[in-house]
Design an enzyme around this catalytic site. Structure first.
Site, PDB file in Angstrom:
ATOM      1  N   LYS A  11      74.559 -29.098 -37.435  1.00  0.00           N
ATOM      2  CA  LYS A  11      75.651 -28.232 -36.958  1.00  0.00           C
ATOM      3  C   LYS A  11      75.694 -28.151 -35.423  1.00  0.00           C
ATOM      4  O   LYS A  11      74.743 -28.550 -34.736  1.00  0.00           O
ATOM      5  CB  LYS A  11      75.477 -26.840 -37.577  1.00  0.00           C
ATOM      6  N   TYR A  51      84.771 -25.653 -46.038  1.00  0.00           N
ATOM      7  CA  TYR A  51      84.240 -24.342 -46.411  1.00  0.00           C
ATOM      8  C   TYR A  51      85.242 -23.510 -47.218  1.00  0.00           C
ATOM      9  O   TYR A  51      85.114 -22.283 -47.286  1.00  0.00           O
ATOM     10  CB  TYR A  51      83.788 -23.584 -45.165  1.00  0.00           C
ATOM     11  N   ARG A  87      67.356 -29.070 -49.735  1.00  0.00           N
ATOM     12  CA  ARG A  87      67.464 -27.604 -49.672  1.00  0.00           C
ATOM     13  C   ARG A  87      66.097 -27.010 -49.299  1.00  0.00           C
ATOM     14  O   ARG A  87      66.020 -26.039 -48.545  1.00  0.00           O
ATOM     15  CB  ARG A  87      67.925 -27.018 -51.017  1.00  0.00           C
ATOM     16  N   THR A  93      69.166 -19.711 -45.988  1.00  0.00           N
ATOM     17  CA  THR A  93      70.373 -19.588 -45.168  1.00  0.00           C
ATOM     18  C   THR A  93      70.114 -18.736 -43.928  1.00  0.00           C
ATOM     19  O   THR A  93      70.511 -19.108 -42.814  1.00  0.00           O
ATOM     20  CB  THR A  93      71.512 -18.942 -46.004  1.00  0.00           C
ATOM     21  N   ARG A 104      65.366 -24.645 -40.670  1.00  0.00           N
ATOM     22  CA  ARG A 104      65.985 -23.397 -40.202  1.00  0.00           C
ATOM     23  C   ARG A 104      64.949 -22.463 -39.574  1.00  0.00           C
ATOM     24  O   ARG A 104      65.260 -21.774 -38.598  1.00  0.00           O
ATOM     25  CB  ARG A 104      66.749 -22.743 -41.351  1.00  0.00           C
ATOM     26  N   ASN A 114      72.891 -21.855 -38.144  1.00  0.00           N
ATOM     27  CA  ASN A 114      71.605 -22.139 -38.793  1.00  0.00           C
ATOM     28  C   ASN A 114      71.300 -23.637 -38.888  1.00  0.00           C
ATOM     29  O   ASN A 114      70.587 -24.087 -39.776  1.00  0.00           O
ATOM     30  CB  ASN A 114      71.528 -21.436 -40.153  1.00  0.00           C
ATOM     31  N   HIS A 117      73.598 -28.013 -42.700  1.00  0.00           N
ATOM     32  CA  HIS A 117      74.199 -27.821 -44.025  1.00  0.00           C
ATOM     33  C   HIS A 117      73.567 -28.807 -44.981  1.00  0.00           C
ATOM     34  O   HIS A 117      73.293 -29.949 -44.606  1.00  0.00           O
ATOM     35  CB  HIS A 117      75.717 -28.091 -43.985  1.00  0.00           C
ATOM     36  N   GLU A 128      81.333 -33.988 -51.225  1.00  0.00           N
ATOM     37  CA  GLU A 128      81.181 -33.864 -49.766  1.00  0.00           C
ATOM     38  C   GLU A 128      80.973 -35.234 -49.107  1.00  0.00           C
ATOM     39  O   GLU A 128      81.535 -35.505 -48.037  1.00  0.00           O
ATOM     40  CB  GLU A 128      80.023 -32.903 -49.457  1.00  0.00           C
TER      41      GLU A 128
HETATM   42  P1  IDP Z   1      73.894 -22.485 -47.252  1.00  0.00           P
HETATM   43  O1  IDP Z   1      74.354 -23.207 -45.996  1.00  0.00           O
HETATM   44  O2  IDP Z   1      72.446 -22.093 -47.174  1.00  0.00           O
HETATM   45  O3  IDP Z   1      74.233 -23.232 -48.520  1.00  0.00           O
HETATM   46  P2  IDP Z   1      76.115 -20.689 -47.870  1.00  0.00           P
HETATM   47  O4  IDP Z   1      75.984 -19.392 -48.583  1.00  0.00           O
HETATM   48  O5  IDP Z   1      76.718 -21.840 -48.636  1.00  0.00           O
HETATM   49  O6  IDP Z   1      74.674 -21.084 -47.298  1.00  0.00           O
HETATM   50  O7  IDP Z   1      76.972 -20.412 -46.562  1.00  0.00           O
HETATM   51  C1  IDP Z   1      77.547 -21.469 -45.843  1.00  0.00           C
HETATM   52  C2  IDP Z   1      77.329 -21.214 -44.357  1.00  0.00           C
HETATM   53  O8  IDP Z   1      78.055 -20.046 -43.984  1.00  0.00           O
HETATM   54  C3  IDP Z   1      75.882 -20.904 -43.945  1.00  0.00           C
HETATM   55  O9  IDP Z   1      75.093 -22.061 -43.779  1.00  0.00           O
HETATM   56  C4  IDP Z   1      76.098 -20.170 -42.641  1.00  0.00           C
HETATM   57  O10 IDP Z   1      76.399 -21.069 -41.568  1.00  0.00           O
HETATM   58  C5  IDP Z   1      77.343 -19.344 -42.966  1.00  0.00           C
HETATM   59  N1  IDP Z   1      77.004 -18.005 -43.474  1.00  0.00           N
HETATM   60  C6  IDP Z   1      76.504 -17.688 -44.711  1.00  0.00           C
HETATM   61  N2  IDP Z   1      76.319 -16.358 -44.843  1.00  0.00           N
HETATM   62  C7  IDP Z   1      76.718 -15.821 -43.667  1.00  0.00           C
HETATM   63  C8  IDP Z   1      76.779 -14.455 -43.165  1.00  0.00           C
HETATM   64  O11 IDP Z   1      76.424 -13.494 -43.853  1.00  0.00           O
HETATM   65  N3  IDP Z   1      77.243 -14.301 -41.889  1.00  0.00           N
HETATM   66  C9  IDP Z   1      77.666 -15.345 -41.104  1.00  0.00           C
HETATM   67  N4  IDP Z   1      77.628 -16.620 -41.544  1.00  0.00           N
HETATM   68  C10 IDP Z   1      77.154 -16.859 -42.792  1.00  0.00           C
HETATM   69 MG    MG Z   2      76.120 -23.692 -49.287  1.00  0.00          MG
END
Ligand code: IDP
Ligand code: MG
Length: 140
Positions: A11, A51, A87, A93, A104, A114, A117, A128
């Protein structure tokens, strides 16, 4: 478990801090092979579509803005049980919850910024990958 592919994005927070190589080292140390890779600047439409599953979440607009705030590196990773293996090396996350040794934990700035992805299922990995790569750009 057979050889599998997953989709990864390094990212903008990570490309900005010149961490592509450090993240790739963790990917390779985890036994995953980078079989497709390119540095791109996502369009707003690409980030919104990518997204779309989070469109109703309060952080969606900020997330889209963040993902187009700089270049990203999109990748296809291959290996045993690649979706779950990646993962695991990515970590949680929220970096505050991420295990030691994960990408992370080492590099993420916040729950949003973070650093990486990774696909959450075999089915989404295929979708994807097809979104960003043609088959001839993936060389195993
Ligand atoms: P993941 O990347 O661990 O699969 P997801 O729940 O799919 O997590 O969320 C996608 C992306 O959205 C996260 O990687 C992060 O960049 C962002 N994100 C997730 N939860 C939050 C939040 O509570 N606040 C701000 N950004 C978030
Ligand atoms: Mg995700």
């Amino acid at each position: 478990m057979a050889t599998q592919r997953t989709f990864s994005i390094i990212k903008p927070d990570a490309t900005r801090r010149n961490l592509t190589g450090a993240i790739n080292a963790k990917i390779e140390e985890a036994g995953l092979r980078i079989v497709g890779q390119k540095r791109i600047h996502m369009t707003k439409a690409q980030a919104e579509a990518f997204y779309a599953v989070h469109a109703e979440r309060p952080f969606y607009n900020d997330l889209v803005s963040f993902m187009i705030s700089g270049p990203v590196v999109v990748q296809v990773l291959e290996g045993e049980n690649a979706v779950a293996a990646y993962r695991q090396v990515m970590g949680a996350t929220n970096p505050a919850d991420a295990d030691e040794g994960t990408i992370r934990k080492a590099f993420a700035e916040s729950i949003e910024a973070n650093s990486v992805h990774g696909s959450d299922s075999d089915e989404n990995a295929a979708i994807e990958i097809n979104h960003f790569f043609t088959e001839d750009e993936i060389v195993g």
